[in-house]
Design a protein around this motif. Structure first.
Motif, PDB file in Angstrom:
ATOM      1  N   UNK A 146       0.842  -1.187   0.000  1.00  0.00           N
ATOM      2  CA  UNK A 146       0.000   0.000   0.000  1.00  0.00           C
ATOM      3  C   UNK A 146       0.887   1.251   0.000  1.00  0.00           C
ATOM      4  N   UNK A 147       0.257   2.414  -0.055  1.00  0.00           N
ATOM      5  CA  UNK A 147       0.985   3.670  -0.208  1.00  0.00           C
ATOM      6  C   UNK A 147       0.471   4.685   0.810  1.00  0.00           C
ATOM      7  N   UNK A 148       1.404   5.443   1.398  1.00  0.00           N
ATOM      8  CA  UNK A 148       1.069   6.559   2.282  1.00  0.00           C
ATOM      9  C   UNK A 148       1.817   7.785   1.781  1.00  0.00           C
ATOM     10  N   UNK A 149       1.072   8.887   1.556  1.00  0.00           N
ATOM     11  CA  UNK A 149       1.632  10.097   0.950  1.00  0.00           C
ATOM     12  C   UNK A 149       1.602  11.232   1.962  1.00  0.00           C
ATOM     13  N   UNK A 150       2.716  11.974   2.047  1.00  0.00           N
ATOM     14  CA  UNK A 150       2.795  13.180   2.862  1.00  0.00           C
ATOM     15  C   UNK A 150       2.560  14.385   1.962  1.00  0.00           C
ATOM     16  N   UNK A 151       1.463  15.112   2.216  1.00  0.00           N
ATOM     17  CA  UNK A 151       1.129  16.303   1.440  1.00  0.00           C
ATOM     18  C   UNK A 151       1.516  17.535   2.244  1.00  0.00           C
TER      19      UNK A 151
END
Length: 477
Positions: A146-151
């Motif tokens: 899975x993917x986790x993005x820091x915006x």
């Protein structure tokens, strides 16, 4: 990638080395002097993986990337993030001005040919506003990463791999509620800190995308996030505060004391220092103990770091950049004693941004690949001069002895370019190390590329660009 696509990018771009100052050869055209362990000359060839021209998607501001086999086909794919803001200050996107928040997260699916990729958009728009960093890991433990993005404009967003339909179906997603509108998230990582099979996330919240004096004067959090049920549910994550710092810009898992569990390295831009959280977890309960890292001879704020046992004393050293250049920090015999800063080299007036350790020349010693950050306008280049901070690629050759100087090998220097992240990988399986990277600060020239290491009996030009039309290549100052 079809090279013809890049031959027609547009009249606004400047011809590369052919239009460089004829009185002085550009870095790109300079004959390579670096030698491999088998006495072959080392030069580099660029291959485009993803860019807005061939994709026909208006992304730019390329920053972080990570690699993993997302579709479980045995080939390693790439997830990259793109701020999609030519000014690199998305704070100007005010709702009252009706200017939308932008950002793109892209996937490049690998094929058996490293020059051919299948590119898709994973997320775009306000849900990934000005994304800076990304992590990959199997959060829900279904076997698919899975993917986790820091915006930078306000939150972390989790994107769950749908499995066998990974390429064709939307990924279910959840903005983590405890991070929404809480600041500017700069870094994010995954690790299993208590070795229970469930990964956790670490993140640094720098407070504001473009910090001002008031932001330096306040402290914002470095946090650990644990999965607490369904990661797609609003209550599926729990947050633990590790510490608060002036513009924290790292929260990276690394087993610094090499005791078999992952510790956390943090960096503070405002305090111009790094520190570490020792993992002292017992019986599955996550616990950390903060330690200062006292550096003798340099100030390192820890945005991009790499780790390696440079002097082969069985202790993990830290490599990082300061305003004065690139250093390796020697871990002392007692980890809480002072860390001696050993200078590797400099790109001055160009600043070092991305870096990674790898044995480039196959001599058994770890070298450093690095890239710089051009400081001028992102969309034009007519005002950039040879003495300005420009976009550079280069590597530092490890001499193999502490009392000898590292050797800098310049690869490319252009008026525009920001090289924020490198992943070392033998992309073409020919036995030497290549590098995957992102390029920013260059408008429609931004995106993802890989550098092929080329070895030859006779010296060749240091760098062969993928495009015939590019930002102007420049000599050294």
């Amino acid at each position: 990638m079809n090279l013809d696509v890049h031959r027609i990018i547009g009249a606004t771009l400047v011809l590369c080395s052919a239009t460089s100052n004829a009185a002085e050869r550009s870095v790109d055209d300079t004959l390579a002097k670096a030698l491999s362990s088998d006495q072959q000359y080392i030069s580099w060839r660029e291959h485009i993986i993803d860019d807005p021209v061939s994709a026909k998607v208006p992304f730019n501001g390329s920053d972080g990337l990570v690699m993993a086999d997302l579709d479980l086909d045995g080939l390693v794919d790439i997830v990259s993030v793109h701020e999609s803001d030519s000014s690199y200050d998305s704070a100007i996107h005010d709702a009252e001005l009706e200017v939308p928040l932008e950002g793109h997260v892209r996937i490049a699916f690998a094929t058996n040919d490293p020059r051919t990729w299948i590119n898709i958009t994973l997320a775009e728009g306000s849900e990934v506003a000005a994304p800076e960093d990304v992590a990959i890991g199997d959060v829900n433990r279904d076997g698919y990463p899975d993917v986790l993005v820091a915006a930078e404009l306000g939150h972390l967003i989790y994107l769950q791999n749908p499995g066998s339909t990974v390429r064709s179906q939307p990924w279910p997603r959840q903005i983590l509620p405890m991070t929404k509108d809480r600041g500017s998230y700069l870094r994010v990582f995954f690790a299993d800190f208590n070795n229970d099979g469930q990964i956790e996330a670490t993140t640094a919240n720098k407070g504001a995308q473009r910090p001002g004096p008031k932001d330096y004067a306040r402290s914002t959090p470095v946090s650990l996030l644990r999965v607490n049920g369904d990661p797609l549910a609003a209550d599926g994550w729990a947050q633990t505060l590790l510490g608060r710092y002036s513009i924290p810009q790292n929260a990276e898992p690394v087993d610094l004391d090499q005791d078999g569990d992952m510790d956390i390295i943090i960096g503070s831009r405002g305090e111009q220092r790094i520190a570490w959280f020792e993992n002292v977890s017992k019986a599955g309960n996550l616990q950390f103990k903060e330690h200062a890292i006292g550096i003798i001879g340099a100030q390192i704020s820890g945005f991009n770091l790499t780790y390696a046992d440079i002097n082969k004393d069985q202790r993990l050293d830290i490599i990082g950049a300061s305003t004065q250049g690139l250093y390796w920090l020697e871990q002392p015999a007692s980890i809480n004693d002072g860390w001696l800063a050993n200078k590797i080299g400099t790109f001055i007036p160009d600043s070092i941004t991305g870096l990674v350790a790898a044995d480039i020349n196959n001599d058994g010693h770890l070298d450093i690949m690095a890239g710089s950050y051009s400081r001028g306008t992102r969309m034009a280049e007519q005002d950039a001069q040879v003495d300005d901070p420009l976009g550079r690629l280069g590597w530092f050759e490890n001499p193999g002895a502490e009392n000898e100087n590292w050797i800098r090998h310049d690869i490319s220097r252009r008026k525009r370019g920001m090289f924020d992240k490198f992943v070392a990988r033998d992309m073409d399986a020919d036995g030497d190390m290549d590098f995957v990277s992102t390029r920013g600060n260059s408008g429609q020239l931004d995106g993802v590329f890989w550098l092929e290491q080329v070895r030859s009996k006779d010296p060749r030009a240091a760098f062969t660009a993928a495009r015939l039309n590019d930002s102007q290549s420049m000599p050294l100052p």
